[in-house]
Write a protein that holds these residues in place. Structure first.
Motif, PDB file in Angstrom:
ATOM      1  N   ALA A  42       0.821  -1.218   0.000  1.00 36.60           N
ATOM      2  CA  ALA A  42       0.000   0.000   0.000  1.00 36.60           C
ATOM      3  C   ALA A  42       0.850   1.260   0.000  1.00 36.60           C
ATOM      4  CB  ALA A  42      -0.929   0.005   1.209  1.00 36.60           C
ATOM      5  N   GLU A  52      -1.885   3.887  -4.478  1.00 36.51           N
ATOM      6  CA  GLU A  52      -3.037   4.549  -3.867  1.00 36.51           C
ATOM      7  C   GLU A  52      -3.761   3.573  -2.942  1.00 36.51           C
ATOM      8  OE1 GLU A  52      -6.992   7.111  -5.170  1.00 36.51           O
ATOM      9  OE2 GLU A  52      -5.856   5.972  -6.669  1.00 36.51           O
ATOM     10  N   LEU A  53      -4.129   4.049  -1.752  1.00 38.45           N
ATOM     11  CA  LEU A  53      -4.749   3.192  -0.758  1.00 38.45           C
ATOM     12  C   LEU A  53      -6.097   2.682  -1.247  1.00 38.45           C
ATOM     13  CD1 LEU A  53      -4.329   2.075   2.088  1.00 38.45           C
ATOM     14  CD2 LEU A  53      -5.559   4.055   2.978  1.00 38.45           C
ATOM     15  N   LYS A  54      -6.285   1.356  -1.152  1.00 40.33           N
ATOM     16  CA  LYS A  54      -7.537   0.715  -1.545  1.00 40.33           C
ATOM     17  C   LYS A  54      -7.976  -0.201  -0.412  1.00 40.33           C
ATOM     18  CE  LYS A  54      -6.546   0.860  -6.509  1.00 40.33           C
ATOM     19  NZ  LYS A  54      -6.409   0.073  -7.758  1.00 40.33           N
ATOM     20  N   PHE A 107     -12.676  11.621   4.911  1.00 44.42           N
ATOM     21  CA  PHE A 107     -12.074  10.335   4.554  1.00 44.42           C
ATOM     22  C   PHE A 107     -12.370   9.988   3.098  1.00 44.42           C
ATOM     23  CE2 PHE A 107     -11.849   5.745   4.211  1.00 44.42           C
ATOM     24  CZ  PHE A 107     -10.694   5.439   4.919  1.00 44.42           C
ATOM     25  N   ARG A 108     -13.589  10.212   2.667  1.00 41.04           N
ATOM     26  CA  ARG A 108     -13.963   9.900   1.286  1.00 41.04           C
ATOM     27  C   ARG A 108     -13.191  10.759   0.295  1.00 41.04           C
ATOM     28  NH1 ARG A 108     -14.818   6.119  -0.595  1.00 41.04           N
ATOM     29  NH2 ARG A 108     -16.224   6.809  -2.243  1.00 41.04           N
ATOM     30  N   GLY A 144     -10.155  12.031   0.834  1.00 41.85           N
ATOM     31  CA  GLY A 144      -8.751  11.657   0.871  1.00 41.85           C
ATOM     32  C   GLY A 144      -8.465  10.258   0.366  1.00 41.85           C
ATOM     33  N   TYR A 145      -9.447   9.326   0.530  1.00 42.82           N
ATOM     34  CA  TYR A 145      -9.216   7.929   0.163  1.00 42.82           C
ATOM     35  C   TYR A 145     -10.422   7.383  -0.595  1.00 42.82           C
ATOM     36  CZ  TYR A 145      -5.718   8.682   3.786  1.00 42.82           C
ATOM     37  OH  TYR A 145      -4.688   9.192   4.534  1.00 42.82           O
ATOM     38  N   GLN A 189     -10.751   5.326  -2.922  1.00 38.11           N
ATOM     39  CA  GLN A 189     -10.723   3.922  -3.311  1.00 38.11           C
ATOM     40  C   GLN A 189     -10.965   2.968  -2.137  1.00 38.11           C
ATOM     41  OE1 GLN A 189     -10.527   3.019  -6.540  1.00 38.11           O
ATOM     42  NE2 GLN A 189     -10.557   5.225  -6.949  1.00 38.11           N
ATOM     43  N   VAL A 190     -11.057   3.513  -0.914  1.00 34.35           N
ATOM     44  CA  VAL A 190     -11.309   2.676   0.255  1.00 34.35           C
ATOM     45  C   VAL A 190     -12.812   2.583   0.498  1.00 34.35           C
ATOM     46  CG1 VAL A 190     -10.933   2.362   2.729  1.00 34.35           C
ATOM     47  CG2 VAL A 190      -9.100   3.280   1.307  1.00 34.35           C
ATOM     48  N   GLN A 209      -5.756   1.031   6.160  1.00 33.71           N
ATOM     49  CA  GLN A 209      -7.082   1.641   6.052  1.00 33.71           C
ATOM     50  C   GLN A 209      -7.542   2.193   7.404  1.00 33.71           C
ATOM     51  OE1 GLN A 209      -6.356  -1.474   5.007  1.00 33.71           O
ATOM     52  NE2 GLN A 209      -6.495  -1.355   2.769  1.00 33.71           N
ATOM     53  N   ALA A 257      -5.503   5.256   8.301  1.00 28.97           N
ATOM     54  CA  ALA A 257      -5.954   6.434   7.557  1.00 28.97           C
ATOM     55  C   ALA A 257      -7.191   7.041   8.204  1.00 28.97           C
ATOM     56  CB  ALA A 257      -6.243   6.052   6.109  1.00 28.97           C
TER      57      ALA A 257
END
Length: 313
Positions: free
Chosen positions: A83, A87-89, A112-113, A115-116, A118-119, A283, A286
């Protein structure tokens, strides 16, 4: 054996309950049983003692549990290394009450959405009293929970806000509250119906409050969930106790009044909680970083702040 089998085994080894594991891991009880049977056949060892009443690990099960947890931990570390180069997934699961979902979480979720993206966030809501047990049983990565006086071991928490615990009564049913013949301000607890929380931190604090005053309340019903208590109180079934944060967000808030009962109940400290091993997940880390930095409207005190802590009890 595969990673999913190891995850099912470790969850069952911790909770020792086929029903809870099947629900938490989204697998039917029969499929879970077949998975464990195939694993035992592959290893040539019985991993669980089980009958109609209980489940326990055999000695071989204890050995395999240490192996499975080590494999899963090494896999998490490998994913963390991967990771760091992309990109963080992935996903992160979170459990909280309905009130926390629309009062405490929105700002954290929004940031959070952004910034990340793909999570994948997996949110489950339910009774607040179930939050910490679900975390201990590894049924979720993160919970929003009221902190008890003594936290279960290895739980890390991030304190978000504090809310009073208040006695409430209906505004439309004045006869619900019976007063003592000695004082119009003093409640007659033997005659006034009380909606009691059926479990959790609220129940423990209410029981302690009545015990210290040497009062045996007239219990109308024992109810799970603060929202259910508020609904029953608004309908004149009795009086109850709920966190002020929940009451203020209730759609029937105008049908409820707060009672002045002395001494006041110990307030709730609301926190984001996870297990210390979970914080190593990229995750979860983050999400934790977002929660730490955000200026949430419900942080307590004149200067917004959060507190970090870990329970090692």
């Amino acid at each position: 054996m595969d990673i999913q089998t190891l995850r099912l085994f470790t969850h069952l080894a911790k909770g020792l309950h086929f029903g809870r594991t099947s629900r938490a891991c989204n697998i039917s009880p029969s499929a879970l049983t077949r998975t464990i049977q195939r694993l035992e056949a592959e290893l040539g060892e019985q991993l669980f003692f089980r009958d109609n009443r209980s489940v326990s690990l055999t000695q071989a099960g204890e050995y395999f549990r240490a192996y499975a947890e080590d494999v899963l931990q090494r896999r998490e570390q490998l994913q963390l290394q991967f990771a760091s180069n992309r990109e963080l997934k992935g996903s992160v699961s979170l459990y909280c009450s309905v009130t926390a979902a629309y009062s405490v979480l929105p700002d954290i979720f929004q940031r959070f959405r952004r910034g990340y993206p793909q999570v994948h966030l997996k949110l489950q809501t339910g009774d607040a009293a179930a939050a910490l047990p679900r975390l201990q049983n590894r049924e979720t990565d993160i919970v929003i929970a009221a902190l008890p006086e003594k936290l279960p071991g290895r739980i890390i928490f991030l304190e978000l806000t504090e809310t009073p615990l208040v006695f409430i009564a209906p505004t439309d049913y004045p006869g619900t509250v019976c007063h003592s013949t000695n004082s119009e301000q003093e409640i007659d607890w033997l005659q006034t119906p009380f909606i009691m929380p059926d479990t959790g931190l609220s129940r423990r604090r209410v029981d302690q409050w009545f015990a210290e005053k040497k009062i045996t309340p007239h219990i109308y019903a024992e109810v799970a969930g603060n929202e259910a208590i508020i609904a029953m109180v608004s309908l004149g079934c009795g009086i109850g106790v709920v966190p002020l944060l929940v009451l203020d967000k209730s759609p029937v808030r105008k049908q409820i009044k707060i009672l002045a009962c002395s001494p006041p109940l110990v307030p709730f400290s609301i926190a984001v909680c996870t297990i210390d091993k979970k914080i190593r997940s990229p995750q979860v880390q983050a999400f934790w970083n977002i929660a730490t930095s955000i200026e949430n409207a419900y942080k307590k005190g004149p200067t917004p702040h959060m507190k970090n802590g870990v329970s090692k009890n």
